[in-house]
Motif scaffolding. Structure first.
Motif, mmCIF file in Angstrom:
data_model
loop_
_atom_site.group_PDB
_atom_site.id
_atom_site.type_symbol
_atom_site.label_atom_id
_atom_site.label_comp_id
_atom_site.label_asym_id
_atom_site.label_seq_id
_atom_site.Cartn_x
_atom_site.Cartn_y
_atom_site.Cartn_z
ATOM 1 N N ALA A 93 27.313 -6.351 24.254
ATOM 2 C CA ALA A 93 27.679 -6.620 25.647
ATOM 3 C C ALA A 93 27.901 -8.109 25.855
ATOM 4 C CB ALA A 93 26.581 -6.118 26.576
ATOM 5 N N PRO A 94 29.079 -8.537 26.338
ATOM 6 C CA PRO A 94 29.299 -9.965 26.626
ATOM 7 C C PRO A 94 28.426 -10.416 27.794
ATOM 8 C CG PRO A 94 31.380 -8.739 26.500
ATOM 9 C CD PRO A 94 30.284 -7.737 26.593
ATOM 10 N N GLN A 196 34.526 -19.215 12.382
ATOM 11 C CA GLN A 196 33.174 -18.768 12.029
ATOM 12 C C GLN A 196 32.973 -17.274 12.262
ATOM 13 O OE1 GLN A 196 31.114 -20.830 10.484
ATOM 14 N NE2 GLN A 196 32.622 -22.471 10.708
ATOM 15 N N GLY A 197 34.012 -16.593 12.724
ATOM 16 C CA GLY A 197 33.891 -15.164 12.967
ATOM 17 C C GLY A 197 33.212 -14.810 14.270
ATOM 18 N N LEU A 198 33.126 -15.760 15.201
ATOM 19 C CA LEU A 198 32.496 -15.505 16.502
ATOM 20 C C LEU A 198 33.560 -14.986 17.463
ATOM 21 C CD1 LEU A 198 30.307 -18.754 16.655
ATOM 22 C CD2 LEU A 198 29.691 -16.493 15.752
ATOM 23 N N ALA A 199 34.028 -13.785 17.192
ATOM 24 C CA ALA A 199 35.200 -13.239 17.878
ATOM 25 C C ALA A 199 34.938 -12.947 19.349
ATOM 26 C CB ALA A 199 35.670 -11.972 17.166
ATOM 27 N N GLU A 200 33.689 -12.685 19.718
ATOM 28 C CA GLU A 200 33.372 -12.334 21.102
ATOM 29 C C GLU A 200 32.839 -13.519 21.901
ATOM 30 O OE1 GLU A 200 34.290 -9.383 22.033
ATOM 31 O OE2 GLU A 200 34.864 -8.953 19.959
ATOM 32 N N THR A 201 32.957 -14.719 21.344
ATOM 33 C CA THR A 201 32.433 -15.916 22.003
ATOM 34 C C THR A 201 33.566 -16.665 22.701
ATOM 35 O OG1 THR A 201 30.650 -16.128 20.388
ATOM 36 C CG2 THR A 201 31.224 -18.093 21.641
ATOM 37 N N GLN A 202 33.406 -16.895 23.999
ATOM 38 C CA GLN A 202 34.399 -17.616 24.797
ATOM 39 C C GLN A 202 33.782 -18.913 25.320
ATOM 40 O OE1 GLN A 202 37.518 -16.342 24.944
ATOM 41 N NE2 GLN A 202 36.748 -14.635 23.704
ATOM 42 N N LEU A 203 34.516 -20.013 25.178
ATOM 43 C CA LEU A 203 34.005 -21.334 25.550
ATOM 44 C C LEU A 203 34.841 -21.918 26.679
ATOM 45 C CD1 LEU A 203 33.539 -22.601 21.895
ATOM 46 C CD2 LEU A 203 31.720 -21.869 23.462
ATOM 47 N N ASN A 213 31.446 -19.180 29.952
ATOM 48 C CA ASN A 213 30.940 -19.289 28.573
ATOM 49 C C ASN A 213 30.166 -18.005 28.267
ATOM 50 O OD1 ASN A 213 31.426 -22.271 27.739
ATOM 51 N ND2 ASN A 213 30.529 -22.416 29.790
ATOM 52 N N VAL A 214 30.767 -17.109 27.520
ATOM 53 C CA VAL A 214 30.136 -15.816 27.262
ATOM 54 C C VAL A 214 30.110 -15.531 25.762
ATOM 55 C CG1 VAL A 214 30.777 -14.840 29.500
ATOM 56 C CG2 VAL A 214 32.290 -14.535 27.527
ATOM 57 N N SER A 215 29.161 -14.692 25.378
ATOM 58 C CA SER A 215 29.063 -14.265 23.979
ATOM 59 C C SER A 215 28.260 -12.976 23.931
ATOM 60 C CB SER A 215 28.410 -15.347 23.119
ATOM 61 O OG SER A 215 28.488 -15.013 21.745
ATOM 62 N N THR A 216 28.120 -12.427 22.765
ATOM 63 C CA THR A 216 27.296 -11.233 22.554
ATOM 64 C C THR A 216 26.072 -11.612 21.731
ATOM 65 O OG1 THR A 216 28.431 -10.644 20.503
ATOM 66 C CG2 THR A 216 29.348 -9.769 22.557
ATOM 67 N N ALA A 217 25.068 -10.757 21.781
ATOM 68 C CA ALA A 217 23.867 -11.018 20.991
ATOM 69 C C ALA A 217 24.198 -11.053 19.502
ATOM 70 C CB ALA A 217 22.813 -9.952 21.275
ATOM 71 N N THR A 218 25.110 -10.199 19.068
ATOM 72 C CA THR A 218 25.502 -10.192 17.648
ATOM 73 C C THR A 218 26.113 -11.522 17.251
ATOM 74 O OG1 THR A 218 25.913 -7.811 17.743
ATOM 75 C CG2 THR A 218 26.893 -9.014 15.914
#
Length: 416
Positions: A93-94, A196-203, A213-218
């Motif tokens: 979940a973002p 780095q493969g942080l595909a669900e991370t938005q800056l 600025n969102v990301s997932t726990a994974t």
């Protein structure tokens, strides 16, 4: 009988004797010739291979480890060197990162300006523009750290001011120094996250003040592992305090630091939630396992910390050491047709640290043997632990020697 008849009779007898003699001679020659070929073939033939009688160790698996899981938010915990996640819930979940974003800022700046071990790195001169950034962040209710115009801090000290008290103003000042502007920094930071493969991370900024600025726990577990692999970041986030010139003493906002094995990484706070990206060392036998986890969406940091402490305390006993192979353990036996025997033993022992009920299995790959010296390698024992494999050579504990001429000559059917 006339003389002629007698002469003819003698001739017939002579011919019969000559035939018998030469026939007997031919038989003798044939026997000698056949025996010589057989002897040569028997003495030079390859002896049959002895097939291994494999002794398979029983698989090892512990009972599943019960966990005290948080009853809220999004979370994930991984262990360095282990596949997958130890614990997870709503991990895809973002959610808003808040000040966890500053970990990205530190790593991207250090990629452009690495600091050698034991050094402070380049100096950064702070000006009135940085003081203005400070007051602007105060006005936006961002966490800040003091700054003085005309002061100079090393890059390491500047990162301490950003990471320990979560100084949002320093995240902007450092990005401006390193890349010329926040926009230039963000361009590189977004590319870095993708690499780095942080595909669900938005800056969206340097500090995490924006809820964009969102990301997932994974993704954040992966970010934490990257952070620990950087010696500068790993050293800073483990410090409870730092004394900075013209700034004073700054304190780490991570209240779990030094308890439950926690040695990092970063707090994050929004108007609605508390977050913590954490690392902890769990002792296992004579070594330790490093955990990296995150919990997002706590009502307060006190509630969040209590949940993380309970989770860590329940995870720790789930790591245990297994010894699936002992040195010199017999894993296969050989018996030859001529009565010799030998055993294949593990050249070394093997021990592994496993999580919970992860099965540990040993696959014995022993090869057929003809003639071999003592200590000769005759196969491999492969320890399977999840996706991990550990290979141990198998060696003979005694020689298998040639059976000799008599056995070869007397066992024609056994020779190849």
């Amino acid at each position: 009988m006339t003389d002629v008849d007698a002469s003819q009779a003698r001739a017939r007898v002579y011919r019969r004797r000559r035939i018998v003699v030469f026939s007997a001679l031919a038989v003798v020659i044939a026997l000698v010739t056949t025996g010589g070929v057989y002897t040569a073939n028997a003495l030079g033939a390859a002896v049959p291979a002895a097939a291994p009688q494999v002794i398979d160790p029983e698989p090892v698996a512990a009972a599943p480890q019960p966990l005290a899981l948080p009853g809220f938010g999004s979370y994930a915990v991984g262990a360095v060197g282990f596949d997958g996640l130890v614990a997870a819930g709503n991990e895809s979940a973002p959610m808003a990162m808040a000040s966890l974003t500053k970990v990205v800022t530190a790593l991207v700046v250090l990629e452009a300006h690495p600091i050698a071990a034991g050094e402070g790195g380049p100096g950064i001169e702070y000006t009135e523009a940085d003081v203005d950034i400070y007051w602007d962040q105060v006005a936006q209710n961002s966490s800040v750290a003091p700054v003085a115009a005309g002061s100079t801090l090393t890059l390491r000290e500047s990162l301490e001011a950003m990471l320990l008290p979560s100084g949002g103003n320093y995240s902007i000042s450092i990005a401006n120094w390193a890349f010329g502007s926040v926009d230039a920094y963000l361009e590189r930071a977004r590319a870095w996250a993708a690499e780095q493969g942080l595909a669900e991370t938005q800056l969206a900024d340097t500090s995490g003040l924006s809820l964009d600025n969102v990301s997932t726990a994974t993704d954040l577990v992966r970010l934490g592992q990257i952070a620990l692999a950087d010696p500068t970041v790993a050293e800073i986030v483990a410090k409870p305090t730092a004394d900075l010139p013209e700034v004073g003493t700054v304190k780490n906002s991570n209240k779990l630091l030094g308890t439950h094995g926690v040695d990092g990484i970063k707090t994050g706070t929004t108007d609605d939630a508390a977050n913590l990206l954490f690392s902890a060392d769990v002792p296992v036998g004579g070594s330790s396992v490093t955990l990296v986890g995150v919990l997002l969406g706590g009502e307060t940091h006190a509630v969040l910390n209590e949940a993380i402490a309970a989770l860590l305390d329940s995870i720790a006993p789930g790591f245990h050491e297994v010894v699936p192979l002992e040195a010199n353990q017999v894993l296969a036996e050989y018996t030859t047709p001529w009565g010799e025997s030998a055993r294949a033993r593990a050249a070394d022992g093997a021990s592994v640290v496993v999580w919970s009920d992860t099965p540990v299995d040993v696959e014995v790959r022993a090869e057929p043997v003809t003639l071999a010296a003592r200590g000769e390698e005759v196969g491999t024992a492969v320890v399977h632990v999840g996706a991990q494999e550990i290979s141990v050579p198998l060696v003979l504990d005694r020689a298998i020697e040639d059976p000799g001429a008599w056995w070869r000559l007397s066992n024609p059917g056994a020779l190849g």
